[in-house]
Design a protein around this motif. Sequence first.
Motif, PDB file in Angstrom:
ATOM      1  N   VAL A 170       0.844  -1.199   0.000  1.00 17.01           N
ATOM      2  CA  VAL A 170       0.000   0.000   0.000  1.00 17.01           C
ATOM      3  C   VAL A 170       0.882   1.254   0.000  1.00 17.01           C
ATOM      4  CG1 VAL A 170      -1.659   1.334   1.389  1.00 17.01           C
ATOM      5  CG2 VAL A 170      -1.995  -1.130   1.051  1.00 17.01           C
ATOM      6  N   THR A 171       1.967   1.213   0.747  1.00 17.76           N
ATOM      7  CA  THR A 171       2.903   2.345   0.786  1.00 17.76           C
ATOM      8  C   THR A 171       3.524   2.580  -0.589  1.00 17.76           C
ATOM      9  OG1 THR A 171       3.403   1.852   3.095  1.00 17.76           O
ATOM     10  CG2 THR A 171       4.987   3.232   1.920  1.00 17.76           C
ATOM     11  N   ALA A 172       4.003   1.506  -1.212  1.00 17.91           N
ATOM     12  CA  ALA A 172       4.624   1.640  -2.538  1.00 17.91           C
ATOM     13  C   ALA A 172       3.619   2.157  -3.563  1.00 17.91           C
ATOM     14  CB  ALA A 172       5.191   0.296  -2.986  1.00 17.91           C
ATOM     15  N   LYS A 173       2.395   1.650  -3.498  1.00 20.79           N
ATOM     16  CA  LYS A 173       1.386   2.036  -4.506  1.00 20.79           C
ATOM     17  C   LYS A 173       0.921   3.478  -4.303  1.00 20.79           C
ATOM     18  CE  LYS A 173       1.376  -1.845  -6.786  1.00 20.79           C
ATOM     19  NZ  LYS A 173       1.898  -1.919  -8.161  1.00 20.79           N
ATOM     20  N   HIS A 174       0.752   3.905  -3.051  1.00 28.47           N
ATOM     21  CA  HIS A 174       0.457   5.330  -2.826  1.00 28.47           C
ATOM     22  C   HIS A 174       1.623   6.180  -3.338  1.00 28.47           C
ATOM     23  CE1 HIS A 174      -3.021   4.185  -0.440  1.00 28.47           C
ATOM     24  NE2 HIS A 174      -3.279   5.452  -0.152  1.00 28.47           N
ATOM     25  N   GLY A 175       2.846   5.714  -3.103  1.00 29.66           N
ATOM     26  CA  GLY A 175       4.026   6.455  -3.541  1.00 29.66           C
ATOM     27  C   GLY A 175       4.085   6.608  -5.048  1.00 29.66           C
ATOM     28  N   ILE A 176       3.692   5.593  -5.765  1.00 27.23           N
ATOM     29  CA  ILE A 176       3.825   5.664  -7.225  1.00 27.23           C
ATOM     30  C   ILE A 176       2.823   6.660  -7.813  1.00 27.23           C
ATOM     31  CG2 ILE A 176       2.327   3.824  -8.128  1.00 27.23           C
ATOM     32  CD1 ILE A 176       4.899   2.930  -9.714  1.00 27.23           C
ATOM     33  N   VAL A 177       1.738   6.902  -7.121  1.00 22.54           N
ATOM     34  CA  VAL A 177       0.812   7.938  -7.585  1.00 22.54           C
ATOM     35  C   VAL A 177       1.453   9.315  -7.428  1.00 22.54           C
ATOM     36  CG1 VAL A 177      -1.401   9.080  -7.117  1.00 22.54           C
ATOM     37  CG2 VAL A 177      -1.300   6.596  -7.309  1.00 22.54           C
ATOM     38  N   GLY A 178       2.168   9.520  -6.335  1.00 23.35           N
ATOM     39  CA  GLY A 178       2.897  10.787  -6.160  1.00 23.35           C
ATOM     40  C   GLY A 178       3.966  10.968  -7.218  1.00 23.35           C
ATOM     41  N   LEU A 179       4.680   9.891  -7.522  1.00 18.18           N
ATOM     42  CA  LEU A 179       5.709   9.934  -8.567  1.00 18.18           C
ATOM     43  C   LEU A 179       5.064  10.260  -9.920  1.00 18.18           C
ATOM     44  CD1 LEU A 179       8.642   9.332  -9.536  1.00 18.18           C
ATOM     45  CD2 LEU A 179       7.961   6.922  -9.716  1.00 18.18           C
ATOM     46  N   THR A 180       3.934   9.636 -10.188  1.00 17.64           N
ATOM     47  CA  THR A 180       3.219   9.855 -11.453  1.00 17.64           C
ATOM     48  C   THR A 180       2.846  11.331 -11.620  1.00 17.64           C
ATOM     49  OG1 THR A 180       2.275   7.632 -11.274  1.00 17.64           O
ATOM     50  CG2 THR A 180       1.187   9.151 -12.790  1.00 17.64           C
ATOM     51  N   LYS A 181       2.297  11.912 -10.553  1.00 22.44           N
ATOM     52  CA  LYS A 181       1.871  13.321 -10.631  1.00 22.44           C
ATOM     53  C   LYS A 181       3.076  14.241 -10.851  1.00 22.44           C
ATOM     54  CE  LYS A 181      -2.127  12.838  -7.552  1.00 22.44           C
ATOM     55  NZ  LYS A 181      -2.647  13.150  -6.214  1.00 22.44           N
ATOM     56  N   THR A 182       4.166  13.960 -10.131  1.00 20.91           N
ATOM     57  CA  THR A 182       5.361  14.806 -10.243  1.00 20.91           C
ATOM     58  C   THR A 182       5.929  14.758 -11.656  1.00 20.91           C
ATOM     59  OG1 THR A 182       5.845  14.277  -7.941  1.00 20.91           O
ATOM     60  CG2 THR A 182       7.617  15.283  -9.207  1.00 20.91           C
ATOM     61  N   VAL A 183       6.059  13.541 -12.193  1.00 19.45           N
ATOM     62  CA  VAL A 183       6.607  13.387 -13.547  1.00 19.45           C
ATOM     63  C   VAL A 183       5.668  14.040 -14.567  1.00 19.45           C
ATOM     64  CG1 VAL A 183       7.216  11.689 -15.315  1.00 19.45           C
ATOM     65  CG2 VAL A 183       7.915  11.320 -12.947  1.00 19.45           C
ATOM     66  N   ALA A 184       4.360  13.914 -14.352  1.00 23.09           N
ATOM     67  CA  ALA A 184       3.401  14.541 -15.272  1.00 23.09           C
ATOM     68  C   ALA A 184       3.623  16.050 -15.337  1.00 23.09           C
ATOM     69  CB  ALA A 184       1.972  14.230 -14.830  1.00 23.09           C
ATOM     70  N   LEU A 185       3.856  16.667 -14.170  1.00 17.68           N
ATOM     71  CA  LEU A 185       4.065  18.120 -14.143  1.00 17.68           C
ATOM     72  C   LEU A 185       5.379  18.505 -14.820  1.00 17.68           C
ATOM     73  CD1 LEU A 185       2.845  19.003 -10.522  1.00 17.68           C
ATOM     74  CD2 LEU A 185       1.572  19.138 -12.678  1.00 17.68           C
ATOM     75  N   GLU A 186       6.412  17.687 -14.574  1.00 12.25           N
ATOM     76  CA  GLU A 186       7.738  18.020 -15.144  1.00 12.25           C
ATOM     77  C   GLU A 186       7.785  17.846 -16.657  1.00 12.25           C
ATOM     78  OE1 GLU A 186      11.150  16.277 -13.233  1.00 12.25           O
ATOM     79  OE2 GLU A 186      10.288  16.517 -11.244  1.00 12.25           O
ATOM     80  N   THR A 187       6.905  17.014 -17.210  1.00 11.03           N
ATOM     81  CA  THR A 187       6.997  16.676 -18.641  1.00 11.03           C
ATOM     82  C   THR A 187       5.837  17.225 -19.466  1.00 11.03           C
ATOM     83  OG1 THR A 187       5.868  14.568 -18.264  1.00 11.03           O
ATOM     84  CG2 THR A 187       8.282  14.540 -18.169  1.00 11.03           C
ATOM     85  N   ALA A 188       4.931  17.957 -18.814  1.00  9.78           N
ATOM     86  CA  ALA A 188       3.669  18.336 -19.467  1.00  9.78           C
ATOM     87  C   ALA A 188       3.861  19.137 -20.757  1.00  9.78           C
ATOM     88  CB  ALA A 188       2.803  19.122 -18.485  1.00  9.78           C
ATOM     89  N   GLU A 189       4.934  19.913 -20.828  1.00 13.16           N
ATOM     90  CA  GLU A 189       5.113  20.754 -22.021  1.00 13.16           C
ATOM     91  C   GLU A 189       5.965  20.078 -23.092  1.00 13.16           C
ATOM     92  OE1 GLU A 189       6.021  24.940 -21.217  1.00 13.16           O
ATOM     93  OE2 GLU A 189       5.321  24.628 -19.166  1.00 13.16           O
TER      94      GLU A 189
END
Length: 274
Positions: A170-189
Amino acid sequence: MQELIASRSFGSVGLGLAGKAAIVTGSTSGIGLGIARAFAAAGMNVMLNGLGATDAEDIRRDLGREFCVMTAYSGADMSKPEQIAAMFDDAVARFGKVDVLVNNAGIQHVEAIETFPPAKWDQIIAINLSAAFHAIRAAVPGMKSRKWGRIINVASAHALVASPFKSAYVTAKHGIVGLTKTVALETAEFGITANAICPGYVLTPLVEKQIPETARARNLTEDQVIRDVLLKAQPTRRFVTTEEIGALAVFLATDAAQSITGAALPVEGGWTAQ
Ligand code: NAD
């Protein structure tokens, strides 16, 4: 030539994915294999990965023949950053690029927190979370330079809600959602999207293994675990299928999904709506 063949393969027409190159980690079995099959059916070249699968070479060959695409297999251990980097370099050497990265490899262990083995915790965090960080790090520069890329992290309903006895998972899976959001913001453009798919229970070897573990942890029979623990969580009362997850991954890879980024998409029969 391979691209030409791929573009003519059944099911690939109109999706715009023929000739794209993908890595799908943990794809010798279960959900990863379902995604790899769906990608190959869409005309994509696919690098498979999995640990200890004796039939990996057969899977690779059959997938390539069935859908007339290039396939490769890497036996990289996703808990080892240097092997992840080597797998990525191997994919680039074979396909020329990696357009789509699916971080799917994962393991589970079901046990109460007070006896949960620390080594198991470390292994789950390494494979289910840190591996995605290392693979994304390798993939993003090429995606940015081509102004196109898709990062798909296979999370879980357990990225959105918890269950007892699954602390590391559960910890790893919650973490990967945070990673997903961060990468989405960094790569959006840069024409890149990053999303998490959050499946409910899918009857794969990972779930088959945890049925007896959960039975022990909760003092239930295995039938009770399926009915009263697993499917009880899903209002549809049915397992999600690997084909359903594969179809969503294909959609996320298409240009029609270019505005979907940073999302955690539940595919769990209504589990987290409750
Ligand atoms: P599975 O056991 O069928 O497949 C797991 C895959 O990961 C296999 O190919 C295995 O070889 C690979 N793998 C395991 N450890 C590895 C390592 N160290 N290095 C490289 N590969 C490794 O499991 P699955 O159910 O298909 O799970 C796939 C993903 O889906 C996991 O991330 C899991 O958490 C997630 N998930 C599964 C369910 C479910 O109900 N089955 C639900 C939600 C999320």
